[in-house]
Design an enzyme around this catalytic site. Structure first.
Site, PDB file in Angstrom:
ATOM      1  N   HIS A  43       0.822  -1.228   0.000  1.00 53.02           N
ATOM      2  CA  HIS A  43       0.000   0.000   0.000  1.00 53.02           C
ATOM      3  C   HIS A  43       0.849   1.269   0.000  1.00 53.02           C
ATOM      4  O   HIS A  43       0.350   2.358   0.246  1.00 53.02           O
ATOM      5  CB  HIS A  43      -0.990   0.015   1.179  1.00 53.02           C
ATOM      6  N   ASP A  45       2.636   2.105  -2.729  1.00 54.80           N
ATOM      7  CA  ASP A  45       2.782   2.636  -4.106  1.00 54.80           C
ATOM      8  C   ASP A  45       1.907   3.856  -4.345  1.00 54.80           C
ATOM      9  O   ASP A  45       2.371   4.866  -4.872  1.00 54.80           O
ATOM     10  CB  ASP A  45       2.591   1.540  -5.183  1.00 54.80           C
ATOM     11  N   SER A 132      -2.023 -10.429  -8.610  1.00 54.49           N
ATOM     12  CA  SER A 132      -2.144  -9.480  -9.721  1.00 54.49           C
ATOM     13  C   SER A 132      -2.526 -10.095 -11.056  1.00 54.49           C
ATOM     14  O   SER A 132      -1.906  -9.809 -12.088  1.00 54.49           O
ATOM     15  CB  SER A 132      -0.842  -8.708  -9.923  1.00 54.49           C
ATOM     16  N   SER A 133      -3.540 -10.921 -11.050  1.00 52.57           N
ATOM     17  CA  SER A 133      -3.988 -11.483 -12.319  1.00 52.57           C
ATOM     18  C   SER A 133      -4.500 -10.372 -13.235  1.00 52.57           C
ATOM     19  O   SER A 133      -4.311 -10.427 -14.456  1.00 52.57           O
ATOM     20  CB  SER A 133      -5.080 -12.529 -12.085  1.00 52.57           C
ATOM     21  N   SER A 134      -5.126  -9.347 -12.662  1.00 51.60           N
ATOM     22  CA  SER A 134      -5.685  -8.307 -13.537  1.00 51.60           C
ATOM     23  C   SER A 134      -4.581  -7.455 -14.156  1.00 51.60           C
ATOM     24  O   SER A 134      -4.659  -7.076 -15.328  1.00 51.60           O
ATOM     25  CB  SER A 134      -6.706  -7.448 -12.800  1.00 51.60           C
ATOM     26  N   GLU A 166      -7.403  -0.154 -14.552  1.00 52.32           N
ATOM     27  CA  GLU A 166      -7.937  -0.546 -13.229  1.00 52.32           C
ATOM     28  C   GLU A 166      -8.799   0.589 -12.683  1.00 52.32           C
ATOM     29  O   GLU A 166      -9.860   0.346 -12.105  1.00 52.32           O
ATOM     30  CB  GLU A 166      -6.802  -0.811 -12.235  1.00 52.32           C
ATOM     31  N   ASP A 178       1.843  -3.341  -9.541  1.00 46.42           N
ATOM     32  CA  ASP A 178       1.561  -4.629 -10.181  1.00 46.42           C
ATOM     33  C   ASP A 178       1.878  -4.600 -11.671  1.00 46.42           C
ATOM     34  O   ASP A 178       2.510  -5.516 -12.211  1.00 46.42           O
ATOM     35  CB  ASP A 178       0.081  -5.002  -9.990  1.00 46.42           C
ATOM     36  N   TYR A 228     -10.085  -0.927  -0.250  1.00 44.12           N
ATOM     37  CA  TYR A 228      -8.820  -0.423  -0.792  1.00 44.12           C
ATOM     38  C   TYR A 228      -8.956   1.079  -1.073  1.00 44.12           C
ATOM     39  O   TYR A 228      -8.119   1.888  -0.667  1.00 44.12           O
ATOM     40  CB  TYR A 228      -8.500  -1.181  -2.082  1.00 44.12           C
TER      41      TYR A 228
END
Ligand code: GLA
Length: 393
Positions: A43, A45, A132-134, A166, A178, A228
């Protein structure tokens, strides 16, 4: 298994090409982008701080070729779903396709014209597991579009487009970690990224006696995007208050622990806790990089445990399951450090474990978790690998 130029094609790499040929009757070009681990710096970044991620051996593949319609035709192997979308007036949709649409939309907004394409997507980055698949899907697809339309964008520009996707197509006000890790990863290295200047440094993760093991709580973080975004707001609230006293403060990166203490009474209790976590997490990361460079993995592991405590009690993004896994890991011989990884509220814990202990650890944590939560965790022993690339068959 076929082999070319020292590259052994995985089943997934062979299958995606076969799927594409069968569906679209032409040869695709295939691109891959990985998920990531983050050793420490969570958190930080979106607070302009530091992160320490690495790309891993789980990835998203995109097989792609142009078509003569003005349409995106896509098939997602993992979900066994096909869909088609017109390329004008693109809007966000529910589910995985929104990431593809978002990337096209954001490229169009930058003035690029993207014509019709046929696409097959496959992957083995677990969804909602904090790996971080997205970001991997955005990076793989962005990399693919950049290549087949010869857009001339840098990896950093692609990372920023993924982040924007995102934000405007998935509603997560994420930072840049990510997408950056997925595009810039380098085998055997973690990357210390300064999220303010975007300068970065590769730090070898060269500990042949140790492995990075992820334990998936199997709690997919449904709370994650809303909470988030709340965390992000709370941090901004802290900055707005502190800035009244110190004009030079533009983000929590600029805040010293003493300044925070001095103005504790000006902040709500929650905002104070959030800000304290971020200020300490940045400090931990800087110490952590020194430990890694000195080869002192034990000290690195200790700060991972401290980071978890911060995530759980100060930033409050952990959950019962992650806390349980970290507590068990702490008591296990051969584990040097463990903490919850990624956005939070579930997903995976990251554990650094002596090679000799990996099997025992996996077996015993599996049993303990099953007994406690009536669910088997998935366990991944990872490798740090390269970032996004084209796969040449
Ligand atoms: C998610 C976000 C990242 C980062 C992490 C937490 O993975 O996408 O930008 O904020 O959470 O460190």
């Amino acid at each position: 298994m076929q082999c070319r130029k020292n590259h052994y094609f995985s089943d997934m790499e062979r299958n995606i090409r076969a799927q594409f040929l069968q569906r679209f009757k032409k040869e695709p070009i295939v691109f891959a982008a990985p998920g990531r681990v983050n050793l420490i710096g969570e958190h930080t970044d979106y607070n302009n701080g530091f992160v320490l991620p690495g790309a891993i051996d789980k990835k998203i593949l995109v097989a792609i070729a142009k078509n003569n319609e003005n349409v995106l035709n896509v098939y997602a192997c993992q979900f066994q779903q096909a869909a088609s979308f017109a390329l004008q007036n693109i809007k966000p949709v529910k589910g995985w396709a929104t990431y593809l649409l978002g990337m096209i939309f954001n490229l169009q907004e930058k003035g690029f014209s993207i014509s019709g394409i046929d696409v097959v997507v496959d992957g083995n980055v677990p969804v909602g597991a904090g790996m971080s698949s997205s970001a991997a899907i955005c990076s793989a697809f962005g990399f693919a579009l950049n290549s087949i339309f010869e857009l001339g964008l840098s990896r950093m520009e692609l990372a920023l487009l993924g982040q924007k996707t995102e934000h405007n197509f998935a509603g997560l006000q994420c930072g840049i970690m990510d997408q950056f890790a997925s595009l810039y990863g380098k085998a055997g290295n973690v990357i210390k990224l300064d999220c303010r200047s975007l300068e970065y440094e590769f730090i070898p993760f060269n500990f042949p006696d140790y492995r990075i093991v992820l334990v998936n709580t199997m709690v997919t973080h449904s709370l994650a995007s809303s909470e988030y975004n709340v965390r992000r707001k709370q941090c901004e609230e802290g900055v707005a208050v502190l800035k009244k006293y110190y004009a030079e403060i533009n983000s929590l990166r600029d805040v010293q622990g003493e300044q925070l203490q001095e103005h504790k009474k000006d902040l709500s209790e929650i905002v104070f806790k959030r800000c304290s976590f971020i200020v300490n997490e940045n400090k931990r990361l800087l110490h952590g990089c020194d430990f890694l460079k000195k080869g002192d993995l034990q000290s690195f592991g200790e700060i991972m445990f401290l980071a978890h405590e911060g995530l759980s009690k100060w930033y409050e993004v952990s959950c019962l399951q992650s806390d349980f896994l970290v507590e068990q890991a702490k008591q296990f011989n051969g584990v040097v450090g463990a903490r919850q990884m990624g956005g939070g509220f579930g997903g995976c814990t990251i554990n650094i474990i002596n090679n000799d202990a990996v099997n025992d650890f996996s077996e015993s944590i599996g049993k303990l978790y099953q007994r406690q939560f009536n669910k088997a965790p998935e366990i991944y022993v990872t490798q740090i690998e390269d970032g996004a690339k084209r796969i040449d068959y």
